[in-house]
Write an enzyme that holds these catalytic residues in place. Structure first.
Site, PDB file in Angstrom:
ATOM      1  N   ASP A 180       1.972  13.719  16.132  1.00  0.00           N
ATOM      2  CA  ASP A 180       2.309  13.587  14.713  1.00  0.00           C
ATOM      3  C   ASP A 180       1.041  13.578  13.866  1.00  0.00           C
ATOM      4  OD1 ASP A 180       4.060  13.462  12.587  1.00  0.00           O
ATOM      5  OD2 ASP A 180       4.185  11.269  12.585  1.00  0.00           O
TER       6      ASP A 180
ATOM      7  N   PHE B 138       7.896   3.811   9.647  1.00  0.00           N
ATOM      8  CA  PHE B 138       7.925   2.505  10.307  1.00  0.00           C
ATOM      9  C   PHE B 138       8.426   1.433   9.354  1.00  0.00           C
ATOM     10  CE2 PHE B 138       6.187  -1.396  12.013  1.00  0.00           C
ATOM     11  CZ  PHE B 138       6.259  -1.225  13.381  1.00  0.00           C
ATOM     12  N   GLY B 139       8.049   1.539   8.106  1.00  0.00           N
ATOM     13  CA  GLY B 139       8.408   0.541   7.109  1.00  0.00           C
ATOM     14  C   GLY B 139       7.281   0.374   6.114  1.00  0.00           C
ATOM     15  N   PRO B 140       7.330  -0.669   5.276  1.00  0.00           N
ATOM     16  CA  PRO B 140       6.292  -0.884   4.270  1.00  0.00           C
ATOM     17  C   PRO B 140       4.975  -1.312   4.890  1.00  0.00           C
ATOM     18  CG  PRO B 140       7.813  -2.727   4.300  1.00  0.00           C
ATOM     19  CD  PRO B 140       8.400  -1.691   5.205  1.00  0.00           C
ATOM     20  N   VAL B 141       3.885  -1.041   4.181  1.00  0.00           N
ATOM     21  CA  VAL B 141       2.536  -1.405   4.613  1.00  0.00           C
ATOM     22  C   VAL B 141       1.899  -2.240   3.510  1.00  0.00           C
ATOM     23  CG1 VAL B 141       0.308  -0.570   5.427  1.00  0.00           C
ATOM     24  CG2 VAL B 141       2.374   0.774   5.861  1.00  0.00           C
TER      25      VAL B 141
ATOM     26  N   LEU C 114       0.810  -1.217   0.000  1.00  0.00           N
ATOM     27  CA  LEU C 114       0.000   0.000   0.000  1.00  0.00           C
ATOM     28  C   LEU C 114       0.843   1.266   0.000  1.00  0.00           C
ATOM     29  CD1 LEU C 114      -2.673  -1.068   2.646  1.00  0.00           C
ATOM     30  CD2 LEU C 114      -2.964  -0.984   0.166  1.00  0.00           C
ATOM     31  N   GLY C 115       2.039   1.173   0.537  1.00  0.00           N
ATOM     32  CA  GLY C 115       2.889   2.345   0.642  1.00  0.00           C
ATOM     33  C   GLY C 115       4.014   2.084   1.623  1.00  0.00           C
TER      34      GLY C 115
ATOM     35  N   GLY D  71       6.355   4.200   4.947  1.00  0.00           N
ATOM     36  CA  GLY D  71       6.584   5.369   5.780  1.00  0.00           C
ATOM     37  C   GLY D  71       7.744   5.143   6.721  1.00  0.00           C
TER      38      GLY D  71
END
Length: 827
Positions: A620, A506-509, A501-502, A504
């Site tokens: 955030d 934290f890491g990939p989703v 999905l994307g 960020g």
């Protein structure tokens, strides 16, 4: 007859769209009555009463009763008031209560009521109405559904507060139970954890020798709610939205298949996140394995080992909706130890727990029949102690304890149970774990090992914390379901690039689909992530304990080998920035949807800041952290950087400033000071982005610095509407857009003291009210030394483009000796 015929009357529980006319009346008496086409309007214009069918009239008749008569003047319904009185009149109050009184109209004291509609609820419970039974008179206030949405005759469904055993609300179709709320536990019904999060609500539950009843109040009368049993058998809570003149649905019960009464039979436990949804409680097995495999769970489960009264013990089960209490017994004055002793001595007693969970627990609630209607609620459920044969009692209660570094004035402790059953009669066995090291690497390695132990030995992750400040858990364990790596891998098709999905901070989703068809979103911690265990812990601690319709729901986590993942409900419309800042997709967001999103975010923040047990600062808040469901309802996500306040704290300071450039308030970005007003500032930025369809940065606004600077100049020049996205501009919404623009500016004022709190923001958003003049916003002049926003946004994922300002600070490791007892407490 009284309850049946009362359905010919209709009390419209809706706010009038206009002020009451000067000739509108709220009273009828012996000389004035109303007929079809006429209405009573309460003095404040809140409620109106009229008729369904033509040819009827509502009168006060001799010897002093309220009567409904037909065209031939025959009484078809009456209040049957037994008391003879003079100078009678009926009045519609602003509470929605239609009352019959004698004397004058100056005193609304209910001691003078000869009759009141609040004693006959039909399908609706309003604030102040009692739902229950008077044991002295035998009168019962209960709900009965209409036959259809247009026919108020009594339908198939009823909902009663059942006083048999320990009181619980029970929904029936005819005589058949279809749903139970579980017993009242001092704060809420056991099976309705969301009750305690209802903003602005105050609940009353009274149980004594004279009566039992439940009621709710709205202390500030800022909203008008109603609880309705509809014709299809759903209990629904609606709230009147004055701004839109519509009713908004906030609760719908039953919510899922696990709310169906006795779904999993005796000693079965229901969990909609499992496939199949029914399972047996620990130490129980299906009564009929073949039926169980074919999804026929009606016969439930049986014990692995038969009971032997003389040697039985009790096993603690946590995180559940308490079983049906029809065949239960209770005593409010006993404590838990006395309750256990009573249950142990009575061979018919199969389980016990506290009847009241407030202040550490009190009272005794015991069951004397097989347990049914159990649902898993994780951290929002309750504890129950179930009778078990001696051979089924565990031998040890072992813990692994790891002490993390002291950081930002917190010391975190993770613990999990290796064996989770014990004979409650045994003495505590304490295990001492001593950590004496200054190596951060050793500690993180230890914690990874401990999480692996948790994954190996328990299907829930238990988290504890010890610090100078209380965590959201209020000292209790947080339980979160653990998914196997194989399950997540299968759900995401081995983390296929097509499922991504994307990405960020934290890491990939990834998008995934579980075996039962449930769609999920999986955040997978990357080795190169800007975030790590601290953010993972924050996400678990905060989201696992919070429940609100405008907060994203976490379903569980996976900690196995080198993998650390968080599992969320899937949001089909991804994140706000994914749609808002796309030229084509943004056309899906017309003004009503954008206004809905703004209000939803605001309500979510009110819950975080004041309605949850601790004040939680998100830190955030930004467009990429606002997820959108199928109906474009917003859900705040990503609590990796969140912090909580306890006691009377209103502000904190940190040397590690983390967040996203453009959304951070000036006092936080420059001085490390954060409070609820920091989130208010971020919210104001999002409001301006939603109005304009433009990012806070990345666009040129001539010499107006960024979006906030541009908005401020337009406001001073009287050109506020020029900020509005051309795709959403509608003349009919101009006044609303201008009000939202004004509220946005109030939220981004430079000084935090000048910004409103979020509850005030919600009021200003939803009501036409006079607004104060905003002061200059805390916008920033663009600086080349700060990173630009070049990363792609991703739903469910923290943005990687965060600005981090870290000041020198010694990081210390506290050598602690911790004793871990059988019940998991740290001493």
């Amino acid at each position: 007859m009284e309850k049946t015929m009362l359905t010919f009357l209709l009390v419209l529980s809706s706010l009038l769209t206009i002020n009451p006319f000067s000739d509108a009346v709220d009273v009828i008496n012996s000389t004035h009555f109303i007929t079809d086409g006429q209405t009573l309007i309460s003095s404040g214009g809140t409620f109106e009463l009229g008729f369904f069918s033509p040819g009827a009239a509502l009168k006060i008749t001799e010897p002093g009763i309220l009567a409904l008569v037909n065209g031939s003047n025959s009484i078809i319904w009456s209040s049957n008031t037994s008391r003879v009185a003079r100078n009678l009149f009926a009045k519609l109050l602003d509470s929605g209560n239609l009352v019959v009184k004698e004397g004058n109209d100056d005193n609304d004291n209910d001691d003078n009521y000869l009759w009141q509609s609040f004693d006959y609820p039909t399908n609706t419970i309003l604030p102040g109405m009692r739902f229950g039974k008077n044991f002295l008179t035998g009168h019962e206030n209960y709900m009965s559904a209409w036959k259809t949405s247009e026919d108020p005759a009594i339908g198939d469904y009823t909902c009663r507060l059942d006083p048999t055993g320990y009181p619980q609300a029970v929904l029936r179709r005819g005589s058949v139970k279809v749903f139970s709320t579980g017993p009242w536990n001092g704060l809420r019904y056991s099976g309705l954890p969301g009750m305690k999060t209802a903003p602005g609500f105050a609940f009353d539950f009274v149980l004594d020798k004279n009566e039992v009843y439940y009621s709710y109040r709205i202390p500030d009368n800022s909203v008008i709610p109603r609880l309705v049993l509809n014709e299809t058998g759903f209990l629904q809570r609606w709230t009147w939205m004055a701004r839109n003149q519509v009713w908004a649905l906030y609760m719908n019960l039953p919510t899922d298949n696990c709310d169906s009464y006795k779904q999993c039979g005796m000693y079965g436990s229901c969990n909609v996140q499992n496939n199949p949804i029914c399972g047996c409680l620990r130490n129980f097995v299906p009564r009929n394995s073949e039926e169980w495999m074919s999804t026929d769970w009606s016969n439930g489960c049986v014990r692995k080992v038969a009971l032997d009264c003389g040697t039985d013990g009790f096993v603690k089960y946590s995180g559940i909706k308490l079983p049906d209490t029809e065949f239960s017994w209770f005593n409010a004055s006993m404590n838990l130890q006395e309750c256990e002793l009573l249950c142990r001595k009575n061979c018919s007693c199969v389980a016990y727990t506290n009847s009241d969970i407030r202040n550490g627990g009190s009272g005794c609630l015991a069951w004397f029949r097989d347990l049914v209607d159990i649902k898993e609620l994780y951290g929002e459920g309750q504890d129950i102690y179930i009778r078990m044969a001696a051979s089924e009692l565990g031998k040890y209660f072992a813990h692994v304890v790891v002490v993390l570094i002291q950081y930002d004035e917190f010391v975190y402790v993770f613990s999990c149970l290796k064996y989770d059953v014990a004979d409650s009669r045994r003495e505590d066995h304490k295990i001492l774990i001593v950590i004496l090291t200054s190596s951060l690497g050793v500690i993180l390695l230890s914690m990874s090992f401990e999480l692996w132990i948790c994954m190996r030995n328990k299907k829930y992750l238990k988290l504890k914390s010890r610090s100078g400040r209380s965590e959201e858990s209020d000292g209790k364990d947080l339980e979160l379901p653990l998914f196997d790596l194989s399950t997540i891998s299968k759900a995401t098709r081995n983390f296929s690039i097509d499922n991504k999905l994307g990405e960020g901070g934290f890491g990939p989703v990834y998008k995934g689909t579980l075996g039962g068809g449930q769609e999920i979103a999986v955040k997978r911690l990357s080795k190169a992530s800007l975030q790590g265990i601290q953010e993972f812990k924050n996400e678990v601690i905060f989201i696992a304990k919070l429940q609100h319709r405008n907060l994203v729901k976490i379903l569980g986590c996976c900690v196995e080998g080198e993998e650390t993942m968080l599992v969320y409900e899937y949001m089909p419309n991804k994140s706000l920035d994914f749609i808002l800042f796309d030229h084509l997709k943004s056309k899906l967001l017309d003004w009503p949807k954008r206004f809905q999103i703004i209000c939803g975010i605001a309500r979510g923040l009110v819950y975080l800041h004041q309605d949850s047990r601790l004040r939680i600062i998100h830190r955030d808040l930004k467009a990429s952290n606002i997820l959108l469901d199928t109906d474009m309802n917003p859900k705040i996500s990503d609590f990796g950087l969140a912090r909580s306040f306890g006691g009377n704290e209103i502000e904190a300071n940190t040397s590690r400033v983390v967040g996203t450039y453009g959304y951070m308030s000036p006092e936080y970005a420059f001085d490390g000071l954060f409070s609820v007003k920091s989130d208010v500032y971020s919210f104001g930025v999002i409001v301006m982005e939603i109005l304009s369809g433009k990012r806070i940065k990345g666009y040129s606004f001539m010499d107006h610095q960024n979006l906030l600077g541009h908005a401020w100049v337009l406001y001073k020049e009287g050109k506020s509407l020029e900020l509005v996205d051309d795709n959403i501009f509608e003349p009919s919404y101009v006044s609303e857009m201008l009000r939202i623009f004004h509220v946005g500016l109030l939220c981004v004022q430079y000084n935090p003291e000048d910004r409103p709190n979020m509850s005030s923001v919600v009021f200003m958003l939803e009501n036409e009210t006079e607004l104060t003049r905003p002061k200059q916003p805390g916008f920033f002049v663009h600086r080349d030394v700060l990173p630009s926003d070049t990363s792609s946004s991703s739903a469910y994922a923290s943005s990687a483009n965060e600005i981090t300002i870290t000041m020198p600070k010694a990081v210390s490791v506290l050598p602690l000796i911790l004793a871990v007892t059988l019940d998991g407490n740290l001493t």
